[in-house]
Scaffold this active site. Structure first.
Site, short mmCIF file in Angstrom:
data_model
loop_
_atom_site.label_atom_id
_atom_site.label_comp_id
_atom_site.label_asym_id
_atom_site.label_seq_id
_atom_site.Cartn_x
_atom_site.Cartn_y
_atom_site.Cartn_z
N ASP A 101 -20.06 35.14 -27.36
CA ASP A 101 -20.87 34.09 -27.98
C ASP A 101 -22.03 33.69 -27.07
OD1 ASP A 101 -21.23 32.27 -30.29
OD2 ASP A 101 -21.09 30.75 -28.73
N HIS A 120 -17.56 19.60 -33.50
CA HIS A 120 -18.69 20.50 -33.28
C HIS A 120 -19.68 20.34 -34.42
CE1 HIS A 120 -19.98 23.89 -30.69
NE2 HIS A 120 -20.78 24.11 -31.72
N LYS A 160 -15.68 29.73 -30.26
CA LYS A 160 -15.61 28.80 -29.12
C LYS A 160 -14.41 27.86 -29.26
CE LYS A 160 -20.08 27.36 -29.41
NZ LYS A 160 -20.88 28.38 -30.14
N SER A 176 -19.72 31.68 -34.67
CA SER A 176 -20.15 31.16 -33.37
C SER A 176 -19.33 29.92 -33.02
CB SER A 176 -21.65 30.83 -33.44
OG SER A 176 -22.04 30.03 -32.38
N ARG A 206 -29.66 35.04 -30.87
CA ARG A 206 -29.97 34.45 -32.18
C ARG A 206 -31.09 33.41 -32.04
NH1 ARG A 206 -25.03 31.52 -33.56
NH2 ARG A 206 -25.96 31.00 -35.54
N1 URA Z 1 -23.38 25.50 -33.02
C1 URA Z 1 -22.90 26.69 -32.57
O1 URA Z 1 -22.11 26.74 -31.64
N2 URA Z 1 -23.32 27.80 -33.18
C2 URA Z 1 -24.15 27.79 -34.21
O2 URA Z 1 -24.48 28.83 -34.73
C3 URA Z 1 -24.65 26.55 -34.67
C4 URA Z 1 -24.24 25.41 -34.05
#
Ligand code: URA
Length: 434
Positions: free
Chosen positions: A161, A82, A187, A183, A168
């Site tokens: 989220d 990620h 996930k 965040s 956001r």
């Molecule tokens: N990726 C995400 O899932 N969340 C963030 O805040 C930044 C990048």
């Protein structure tokens, strides 16, 4: 419990209890806490931060705001990657199919555009028909059948989220270490995986302009992952210029496909291979990143990532003919060339400003839930350090709803700094934090 009191409590520097955090997030998901109060809460977190204890509870509550994937019956390593977000950052589109082609199971939950950066979900949706809003049972079926799936947060999985991320995006509250870390990890934990490779971006085109701040974010991610019983490794990588040449949803998918065809930009290929190598290391399929790179490189050059990508596009309802016929991607109405005003060398690309420009032109959102235009983008002709002649193309802007008459040529030229002396770009890949 009153939300107004909880807003005031954090505003005045006190710590929320576990029950208070659960109350906030549950009320938000249910819809009894309106967006305007959550926007205030987000801005307070942006300024006050969250304590270690609050961060852990905030992340766990978000993770369990919906169902989670149970992958215990699937054989093989389950690892994801990620990114913390960057302009032109499309490595997920390459890394996911690449490592899946080698046997890693990847159930990636990704996001839409965030602030001035693009998001993997928006990029994938530029493939006509591609569906990211999958039920958990369908996601599990795809994962079982082909080994990878790329989906968005839904009302079923990490709904907290899904709602917070979108809010956001339009409230200038993205650049906060606890909000980014929670965040991402909410996930990743909901995916039921064993480990995750974080690509932590630093530089102008990221949410952490300074390398020091990015290192703090990397440490926060790795620590939080550990507390949540996930293996984690963070790779720092530079966003001082866009990754590759393409920025914008459809253009980025096209470029990722080029890399999977054994072509495409060197920097994008290099970083994708390095991240894939770390996924293989975490999945115990390579002893070290060097061995991981060799394996990943071989698979990429044999076209295995492309085969896997095609299977994923088909499984998720997309038109996989775009892979061989790129004109099937949404096309812009106009293309505008930005030309070099002088001879010299490209010293700087104002990456964040490019992200903001494209967002304003329709590649991203200015309001909650806005539709985006997948054809809007910018294709660079040059990278930092390249030589330039006066009049030569610096980049081509792809436009749809805004016409070229509404753009200021000088402002577009100012996105690029040109110097008379040769200039070397900064290294792409920084330290690794474990
Ligand atoms: N990726 C995400 O899932 N969340 C963030 O805040 C930044 C990048």
């Amino acid at each position: 419990m009153s939300i107004i009191d909880l807003i005031a409590k954090k505003r005045d520097g006190a710590e929320w209890s576990e029950k208070e955090i659960e109350f906030i997030l549950h009320s938000f998901v249910k819809g009894s806490l309106p967006d305007y109060q959550m926007a205030a809460l987000l801005m307070i977190i942006y300024y006050q931060g969250l304590s270690q204890k609050e961060l852990l509870v905030w992340t766990q509550t978000k993770m369990s705001s919906g169902s989670t994937l149970d992958l215990s019956d699937l054989p093989g390593p389950k690892i994801d990657k990620h990114s913390t977000g960057g302009v032109g950052d499309k490595t997920s589109l390459i890394v996911v199919p690449l490592v899946a082609s080698l046997g890693v199971k990847v159930p990636m939950i990704c996001g839409r555009g965030l602030g001035f950066t693009g998001g993997t979900v928006d990029k994938l949706e530029s493939i006509p028909g591609f569906k990211t809003d999958l039920s958990l049972s369908r996601a599990k079926e795809i994962l079982t059948e082909i080994g990878s799936v790329m989906m968005e947060q839904t009302d079923e999985i990490v709904p907290a989220d899904k709602k917070l991320y979108a809010l956001r995006d339009v409230t200038a509250t993205v650049e906060s270490i606890p909000l980014i870390a929670s965040s991402i990890l909410s996930k990743k934990c909901a995916e039921g995986i064993d480990g995750v490779v974080f690509d932590v971006k630093f530089g102008d085109g990221s949410f952490s302009p300074s390398k020091t701040k990015a290192a703090s974010l990397a440490k926060a991610l790795v620590n939080l992952a550990q507390k949540l019983k996930l293996q984690g490794v963070a790779v720092l990588s530079s966003m001082d210029q866009p990754l590759g040449f393409a920025i914008g949803n459809a253009l980025e998918v096209e470029e990722a496909i080029e890399v999977m065809k054994g072509k495409g930009p060197k920097d994008l290929r290099e970083l994708s291979l390095y991240l894939a190598a770390w996924v293989l290391v975490l999945g115990k399929m390579a002893k070290n990143p060097k061995e991981g790179i060799k394996k990943a490189e071989k698979a990429l050059d044999q076209g295995l990532a492309l085969v896997q990508f095609r299977r994923m596009v088909d499984a998720q309802g997309g038109n996989s003919r775009v892979i061989d016929h790129p004109w099937l991607f949404p096309q812009p109405l106009e293309r505008l060339n930005i030309r070099s005003p002088k001879n010299g060398f490209l010293k700087k690309i104002h990456t964040r400003r490019i992200g903001e420009l494209l967002r304003n032109l329709g590649a991203g959102r200015m309001r909650l839930g806005e539709l985006i235009d997948p054809s809007v983008g910018l294709l660079l002709s040059k990278k930092v350090g390249d030589s330039l002649s006066k009049g030569e193309s610096l980049a081509t802007l792809h436009l749809s709803s805004t016409s070229r008459e509404n753009l200021n040529e000088k402002e577009l030229e100012s996105l690029f700094e040109i110097t008379p002396r040769p200039h070397k770009p900064l290294p792409l890949i920084g330290p690794v934090i474990r």
